[in-house]
Design a protein around this motif. Structure first.
Motif, short mmCIF file in Angstrom:
data_model
loop_
_atom_site.label_atom_id
_atom_site.label_comp_id
_atom_site.label_asym_id
_atom_site.label_seq_id
_atom_site.Cartn_x
_atom_site.Cartn_y
_atom_site.Cartn_z
N ASN A 171 34.90 33.80 -32.15
CA ASN A 171 35.69 33.43 -33.41
C ASN A 171 36.25 32.35 -32.23
OD1 ASN A 171 38.27 32.01 -34.63
ND2 ASN A 171 37.55 33.44 -36.46
N ASP A 172 36.62 31.16 -31.38
CA ASP A 172 37.99 30.37 -30.90
C ASP A 172 39.10 30.30 -31.42
OD1 ASP A 172 35.19 30.37 -28.21
OD2 ASP A 172 34.77 28.44 -28.92
N ALA A 173 39.27 30.04 -32.19
CA ALA A 173 40.35 30.03 -33.47
C ALA A 173 41.29 31.76 -33.50
CB ALA A 173 40.26 29.55 -34.50
N SER A 174 40.73 32.50 -33.79
CA SER A 174 41.38 33.79 -32.93
C SER A 174 41.99 34.29 -31.46
CB SER A 174 40.47 35.10 -33.89
OG SER A 174 40.73 35.75 -34.10
N MET A 175 40.63 33.95 -30.96
CA MET A 175 41.06 34.47 -29.12
C MET A 175 41.69 33.57 -28.67
SD MET A 175 40.22 36.39 -27.12
CE MET A 175 38.71 37.17 -27.82
N MET A 176 42.35 32.43 -29.65
CA MET A 176 43.37 31.47 -28.62
C MET A 176 44.68 32.27 -29.41
SD MET A 176 42.87 27.01 -28.86
CE MET A 176 42.00 27.04 -27.82
N GLU A 177 44.82 32.38 -30.44
CA GLU A 177 46.19 33.04 -30.99
C GLU A 177 45.56 34.36 -30.28
OE1 GLU A 177 45.15 33.77 -35.34
OE2 GLU A 177 45.68 31.27 -35.28
N GLN A 178 44.89 35.02 -29.89
CA GLN A 178 45.10 36.29 -29.65
C GLN A 178 45.69 36.52 -28.34
OE1 GLN A 178 41.71 39.04 -29.78
NE2 GLN A 178 40.97 38.26 -31.32
N PHE A 179 45.03 35.16 -27.22
CA PHE A 179 45.53 34.88 -25.91
C PHE A 179 47.39 34.68 -25.94
CE2 PHE A 179 45.84 31.59 -23.07
CZ PHE A 179 46.19 32.64 -21.73
N ALA A 180 47.06 33.49 -26.60
CA ALA A 180 48.30 32.64 -26.70
C ALA A 180 49.37 34.01 -27.31
CB ALA A 180 49.00 31.71 -28.04
#
Length: 115
Positions: A38-47
């Protein structure tokens, strides 16, 4: 004898941490050998993890471990302890301990405490 982190896995962990410190999503997203589920979830985790690591300013302790699945693949778990901030948990999957292993980033989020 417990499994140990391979050189390739250790190098990938270091590159993930450096990408987070620099805040580079593009660099981070290139460090997984399989697409994120899930790209959106991983982007949130990364941020979130990136911000926490930047605030910690290198003042942390890392511990990594390896679990071996019945199929021989490896679950790499790295805890980044940065008191008093919330700790971060990086979970990766590796197909083997060889240099040509496929290494995928599964999660990179704050570790919840149930205390």
């Amino acid at each position: 004898m417990p499994a140990t982190i391979s050189k390739a896995e250790e190098a990938r962990i270091e590159r993930v941490i450096q990408a987070a410190i620099s805040g580079s999503w593009n660099e981070f997203s290139r460090l997984t050998d399989a697409p994120f589920s899930n790209d959106a979830s991983m982007m949130e985790q990364f941020a979130d993890s990136s911000q926490r690591l930047q605030e910690a300013g290198g003042n942390w302790k890392m511990n990594s471990g390896v679990g071996i699945a019945p199929d021989g693949t490896r679950l790499i778990t790295t805890t980044i302890e940065a008191p008093p901030a919330v700790d971060i948990l990086l979970c990766m999957h590796s197909t083997s301990d060889k240099n040509d292993s496929t290494i995928s980033i599964w999660t990179f989020n704050q570790q919840l405490s149930w205390d």
